[in-house]
Write a protein that holds these residues in place. Structure first.
Motif, PDB file in Angstrom:
ATOM      1  N   TYR A 145       0.848  -1.181   0.000  1.00 24.14           N
ATOM      2  CA  TYR A 145       0.000   0.000   0.000  1.00 24.14           C
ATOM      3  C   TYR A 145       0.891   1.241   0.000  1.00 24.14           C
ATOM      4  O   TYR A 145       1.762   1.391   0.856  1.00 24.14           O
ATOM      5  N   VAL A 192       1.430   5.106   0.669  1.00 27.26           N
ATOM      6  CA  VAL A 192       0.882   6.181   1.503  1.00 27.26           C
ATOM      7  C   VAL A 192       1.494   7.501   1.041  1.00 27.26           C
ATOM      8  O   VAL A 192       2.713   7.686   1.088  1.00 27.26           O
ATOM      9  N   ILE A 224       4.848   4.767   9.540  1.00 23.03           N
ATOM     10  CA  ILE A 224       4.905   3.685   8.557  1.00 23.03           C
ATOM     11  C   ILE A 224       5.555   2.451   9.169  1.00 23.03           C
ATOM     12  O   ILE A 224       5.105   1.316   8.945  1.00 23.03           O
ATOM     13  N   LEU A 235       3.035   0.700  11.411  1.00 22.41           N
ATOM     14  CA  LEU A 235       2.050  -0.042  10.632  1.00 22.41           C
ATOM     15  C   LEU A 235       2.645  -1.344  10.096  1.00 22.41           C
ATOM     16  O   LEU A 235       2.011  -2.402  10.150  1.00 22.41           O
ATOM     17  N   ASN A 236       3.869  -1.273   9.592  1.00 27.19           N
ATOM     18  CA  ASN A 236       4.502  -2.468   9.041  1.00 27.19           C
ATOM     19  C   ASN A 236       4.818  -3.501  10.124  1.00 27.19           C
ATOM     20  O   ASN A 236       4.714  -4.710   9.898  1.00 27.19           O
ATOM     21  N   SER A 253       1.416  -5.386  11.016  1.00 32.88           N
ATOM     22  CA  SER A 253       0.565  -5.853   9.920  1.00 32.88           C
ATOM     23  C   SER A 253       1.157  -7.123   9.327  1.00 32.88           C
ATOM     24  O   SER A 253       2.372  -7.219   9.141  1.00 32.88           O
ATOM     25  N   VAL A 283       0.950  -7.335   4.616  1.00 31.08           N
ATOM     26  CA  VAL A 283       0.770  -6.001   4.029  1.00 31.08           C
ATOM     27  C   VAL A 283       2.025  -5.184   4.290  1.00 31.08           C
ATOM     28  O   VAL A 283       2.588  -5.218   5.382  1.00 31.08           O
ATOM     29  N   TYR A 329       3.351  -1.181   4.002  1.00 33.66           N
ATOM     30  CA  TYR A 329       3.025   0.222   3.756  1.00 33.66           C
ATOM     31  C   TYR A 329       4.300   0.943   3.325  1.00 33.66           C
ATOM     32  O   TYR A 329       5.347   0.805   3.955  1.00 33.66           O
ATOM     33  N   ARG A 330       4.200   1.710   2.256  1.00 30.74           N
ATOM     34  CA  ARG A 330       5.357   2.412   1.720  1.00 30.74           C
ATOM     35  C   ARG A 330       5.036   3.896   1.616  1.00 30.74           C
ATOM     36  O   ARG A 330       4.078   4.293   0.947  1.00 30.74           O
ATOM     37  N   HIS A 367      -2.802   4.573  -2.178  1.00 28.30           N
ATOM     38  CA  HIS A 367      -3.865   3.783  -1.548  1.00 28.30           C
ATOM     39  C   HIS A 367      -4.401   4.521  -0.319  1.00 28.30           C
ATOM     40  O   HIS A 367      -5.590   4.447  -0.001  1.00 28.30           O
ATOM     41  N   PHE A 368      -3.496   5.198   0.390  1.00 27.24           N
ATOM     42  CA  PHE A 368      -3.860   6.062   1.510  1.00 27.24           C
ATOM     43  C   PHE A 368      -3.178   7.400   1.295  1.00 27.24           C
ATOM     44  O   PHE A 368      -2.058   7.453   0.787  1.00 27.24           O
TER      45      PHE A 368
END
Length: 225
Positions: free
Chosen positions: A38, A40, A59, A62-63, A66, A69, A71-72, A92-93
């Protein structure tokens, strides 16, 4: 492509012929990991380096919490670049400003949260302390720098403030949209413009990193939040 084609041919042939002498296949209980990525995107609150310093801990959190998934975080070099990516639905976000949010909703994005720093969301206008400027009308006929036309707190709100205080912004100012908050501030510091429009967070961060800015510049006017 030719080498890649030969590689696939070799794999196919070896799978269809008897096992070589001494070859023992190995197995695993786990399937190959295929993480969903995803992206960001954060609008240019700061330059890309500073933006990564501020948002990378989020970030990472979140990683770390999760499964399956990734998040980048993706920075944009200026507002125009961010606006293009947002319109193309690359993120995506996303964390846009309110003006960009309205446009993003029309493009299919959905709002699910907001930042809780409403009092910071105000415009400020910087001038040099030795400029002799005392009232907004002193800016008439002169150059003013802004981050970008779509920066709400840092451009639109200060322009509204000046319009309400005797300046026809579109006809009586030389409006310079310079691409970032830091560039707007540096333009007035270097004397390229007589005033710079921005908002509190980047001004506080940049003046802390470079004390000479606070020595020579001052916040002359600010808008309501």
């Amino acid at each position: 492509m030719k080498g890649l084609h030969l590689l696939f041919v070799c794999l196919f042939i070896s799978a269809c012929t008897p096992d070589p002498v001494g070859y023992q296949p190995s197995y695993t209980e786990h399937s190959v990991r295929t993480d969903i990525v995803y992206i960001v995107g954060v609008h240019p609150l700061h330059n890309p380096q500073r933006l990564h310093e501020v948002f990378s801990p989020l970030i990472k959190y979140l990683n770390d919490n999760s499964d399956g998934v990734i998040y980048r975080l993706e920075a944009s070099r200026n507002y125009a670049s961010f606006d293009e990516k947002l319109a193309a639905k690359k993120f995506h976000f996303s964390l846009p400003n309110p003006f960009q949010t309205i446009n993003a909703i029309d493009d299919g994005y959905r709002v699910f949260a907001k930042m809780g720093d409403d009092d910071n969301f105000r415009g400020i206008i910087l001038i040099r302390k030795d400029s002799g400027i005392t009232k907004p009308s002193d800016l008439i006929g002169k150059a003013v720098s802004y981050p970008a036309p779509t920066a709400l707190a840092a451009t639109m709100m200060p322009q509204l403030y000046m319009q309400q205080n005797g300046v026809d912004v579109m006809t009586e100012l030389d409006n310079n949209y310079v691409g970032s908050q830091e560039s707007s501030i540096m333009n007035v510091y270097l004397g390229t413009t007589v005033a710079a429009s921005t908002w509190p967070p980047p001004w506080r961060a940049l003046s802390k990193e470079r004390p000479e800015l606070a020595e020579q510049l001052m916040v002359k006017w600010e808008t309501e939040p």
